[in-house]
Scaffold this motif. Structure first.
Motif, PDB file in Angstrom:
ATOM      1  N   LEU A  69      31.857  45.028  37.073  1.00 35.30           N
ATOM      2  CA  LEU A  69      32.521  43.947  36.350  1.00 35.30           C
ATOM      3  C   LEU A  69      31.908  43.902  34.960  1.00 35.30           C
ATOM      4  CD1 LEU A  69      32.455  41.258  39.184  1.00 35.30           C
ATOM      5  CD2 LEU A  69      34.326  42.813  38.586  1.00 35.30           C
ATOM      6  N   ARG A 158      38.270  52.057  38.597  1.00 33.11           N
ATOM      7  CA  ARG A 158      38.926  50.797  38.959  1.00 33.11           C
ATOM      8  C   ARG A 158      38.040  49.591  38.634  1.00 33.11           C
ATOM      9  NH1 ARG A 158      39.874  53.827  43.536  1.00 33.11           N
ATOM     10  NH2 ARG A 158      38.516  52.501  44.828  1.00 33.11           N
ATOM     11  N   CYS A 159      37.010  49.806  37.814  1.00 36.29           N
ATOM     12  CA  CYS A 159      36.182  48.670  37.395  1.00 36.29           C
ATOM     13  C   CYS A 159      37.035  47.694  36.599  1.00 36.29           C
ATOM     14  CB  CYS A 159      34.985  49.143  36.572  1.00 36.29           C
ATOM     15  SG  CYS A 159      35.358  49.652  34.890  1.00 36.29           S
ATOM     16  N   ARG A 160      36.598  46.458  36.537  1.00 42.12           N
ATOM     17  CA  ARG A 160      37.377  45.422  35.852  1.00 42.12           C
ATOM     18  C   ARG A 160      36.650  44.962  34.589  1.00 42.12           C
ATOM     19  NH1 ARG A 160      37.830  44.034  41.446  1.00 42.12           N
ATOM     20  NH2 ARG A 160      39.978  44.187  42.189  1.00 42.12           N
ATOM     21  N   SER A 224      45.170  43.998  28.209  1.00 41.62           N
ATOM     22  CA  SER A 224      45.366  42.972  29.244  1.00 41.62           C
ATOM     23  C   SER A 224      46.844  42.821  29.591  1.00 41.62           C
ATOM     24  CB  SER A 224      44.789  41.631  28.768  1.00 41.62           C
ATOM     25  OG  SER A 224      45.613  41.016  27.784  1.00 41.62           O
ATOM     26  N   ARG A 227      47.645  46.479  31.397  1.00 40.37           N
ATOM     27  CA  ARG A 227      46.931  46.693  32.654  1.00 40.37           C
ATOM     28  C   ARG A 227      46.287  45.380  33.111  1.00 40.37           C
ATOM     29  NH1 ARG A 227      43.003  51.718  31.859  1.00 40.37           N
ATOM     30  NH2 ARG A 227      43.102  51.686  34.151  1.00 40.37           N
ATOM     31  N   ASP A 229      45.715  44.191  35.911  1.00 36.45           N
ATOM     32  CA  ASP A 229      44.784  44.335  37.030  1.00 36.45           C
ATOM     33  C   ASP A 229      43.447  44.882  36.571  1.00 36.45           C
ATOM     34  OD1 ASP A 229      46.007  46.752  36.323  1.00 36.45           O
ATOM     35  OD2 ASP A 229      45.589  47.639  38.280  1.00 36.45           O
ATOM     36  N   LYS A 230      43.398  45.387  35.336  1.00 38.55           N
ATOM     37  CA  LYS A 230      42.199  46.023  34.786  1.00 38.55           C
ATOM     38  C   LYS A 230      41.466  45.120  33.802  1.00 38.55           C
ATOM     39  CE  LYS A 230      39.593  49.676  33.647  1.00 38.55           C
ATOM     40  NZ  LYS A 230      38.735  50.378  34.614  1.00 38.55           N
ATOM     41  N   PHE A 253      40.358  37.280  39.937  1.00 40.65           N
ATOM     42  CA  PHE A 253      40.416  38.578  39.253  1.00 40.65           C
ATOM     43  C   PHE A 253      39.337  39.525  39.762  1.00 40.65           C
ATOM     44  CE2 PHE A 253      39.133  41.300  35.624  1.00 40.65           C
ATOM     45  CZ  PHE A 253      40.327  41.988  35.430  1.00 40.65           C
ATOM     46  N   VAL A 254      38.145  38.997  40.036  1.00 37.36           N
ATOM     47  CA  VAL A 254      37.048  39.860  40.488  1.00 37.36           C
ATOM     48  C   VAL A 254      37.047  40.038  42.007  1.00 37.36           C
ATOM     49  CG1 VAL A 254      35.642  39.211  38.507  1.00 37.36           C
ATOM     50  CG2 VAL A 254      35.328  37.993  40.684  1.00 37.36           C
TER      51      VAL A 254
END
Length: 344
Positions: A69, A158-160, A224, A227, A229-230, A253-254
């Protein structure tokens, strides 16, 4: 990779390549010619303390985990606040008693490491925080780099990424007072700091650390939208207006949403209160000491007020930023806008 191997790799990056790159990059000086900036990949960055070397190390060697994150931000837009909120949300099961939270004993910047400074900037030169590979997942990390300069592994994993943006008028005021204090720590109390008008001019033209401001913000805003989800984009003003709503959005989100039971027990309200600037600035741990040699812990908690710019900026500066050209030009076609309080 052993420590000796890593040390050798760092030395290889830090020698002639960095020197040649430094010589080739455009440079300017601000803060009455006491702070030099270099333009790297379209943005201005500090040239002091081997910042370029640490940035290269971060870009080349960071390997994102899918569970990472990462907070991204322009300086003085709410970074410290978002760090404390994210840390509290993610670690609420580890410290169910609010009197046990590490925020009572550690500054938020000591709990959420800045990659290009706290990790790669300190490698083998200053005491280094626990190595990245040893940090448990999810790792909570931070960067001031623009989106286009992030390591490829952040883009492809796939990290946010959580970004916080703030209206430019409050940002320039907060950045001014923070920068003056930092420069006095570096240069001594006799340092002759620039006027607000002089600093505003540098900000307006993008010549501040990690600027230009609008390009930095718009880069993450566009991601944002493309993506969602990213990348999650917070507006400081919206977060300030409805903290419970956006803390819940952060948790979702996390991947750690609040349960109905947690909401009824006031867990969200406790996090909001704990992380409020009024509470954080009164904690003893944040009243003295420094972060990375020159940044006083207390300087991260000045006011945090929306609309504080009305007490510091002249009508002509506000007009230049708001209505004449800059903000309209930079945000045109992006759907990004900010609530701007009247100076009247």
């Amino acid at each position: 990779m052993s420590e000796n191997q890593m040390k050798k790799e760092i030395q290889q990056v830090s020698e002639e390549e960095v020197e040649q790159l430094m010589q080739s990059l455009p440079k300017v000086t601000i803060m009455n010619n006491k702070l030099e900036l270099v333009n790297y990949q379209g943005f201005w960055h500090p040239s002091l303390a081997n910042y370029l070397k640490s940035t290269l190390l971060f870009q080349r060697h960071f390997r994102a985990r899918n569970t990472d994150l990462i907070i991204a931000s322009f300086p003085k837009t709410g970074t410290t606040w978002l760090k404390s909120l994210l840390f509290s949300v993610v670690n609420r099961f580890n410290y169910p008693n609010k009197d046990q939270t590490p925020l009572l004993k550690h500054h938020p910047h000591e709990l959420v490491y800045r990659l290009e400074v706290d990790v790669y900037g300190n490698a083998f030169e200053y005491p280094q925080p626990q190595h990245l590979d040893d940090l448990p997942s999810p790792r909570l990390l931070h960067t001031h780099l623009p989106y286009t300069s992030l390591p490829e592994s952040i883009m492809t994993s796939r990290c946010r990424v959580l970004y916080i943006g703030r209206n430019p008028l409050d940002t320039v005021v907060s950045l001014y007072y923070f920068s003056v204090k930092m420069m006095k720590n570096m240069e001594g109390e006799d340092f002759r700091h620039p006027s607000m008008e002089e600093f505003f001019e540098d900000f307006y033209t993008g010549r501040v650390p990690h600027g230009p401001f609008f390009e930095h913000m718009v880069g993450y805003w566009n991601q944002s939208l493309e993506r969602p989800d990213k990348v999650l984009f917070f507006k400081y003003e919206d977060l300030n207006d409805n903290q419970v709503f956006y803390v819940k959005k952060l948790a979702e989100f996390v991947g750690m949403p609040f349960s109905t039971k947690e909401e009824s027990q006031g867990v969200i309200d406790d996090i909001v209160e704990m992380c409020s600037i009024n509470n954080m600035k009164e904690l003893e741990v944040n009243k003295s000491g420094v972060i990375n040699k020159y940044f006083e812990k207390e300087s991260y908690f000045r006011k945090g007020e929306v609309g504080d710019w009305t007490h510091h900026l002249s009508p002509s500066m506000v007009e230049r930023m708001n209505t004449l050209s800059l903000m309209l030009e930079k945000l045109e076609g992006t759907s990004l806008s900010f609530k701007m309080l009247s100076s009247q």
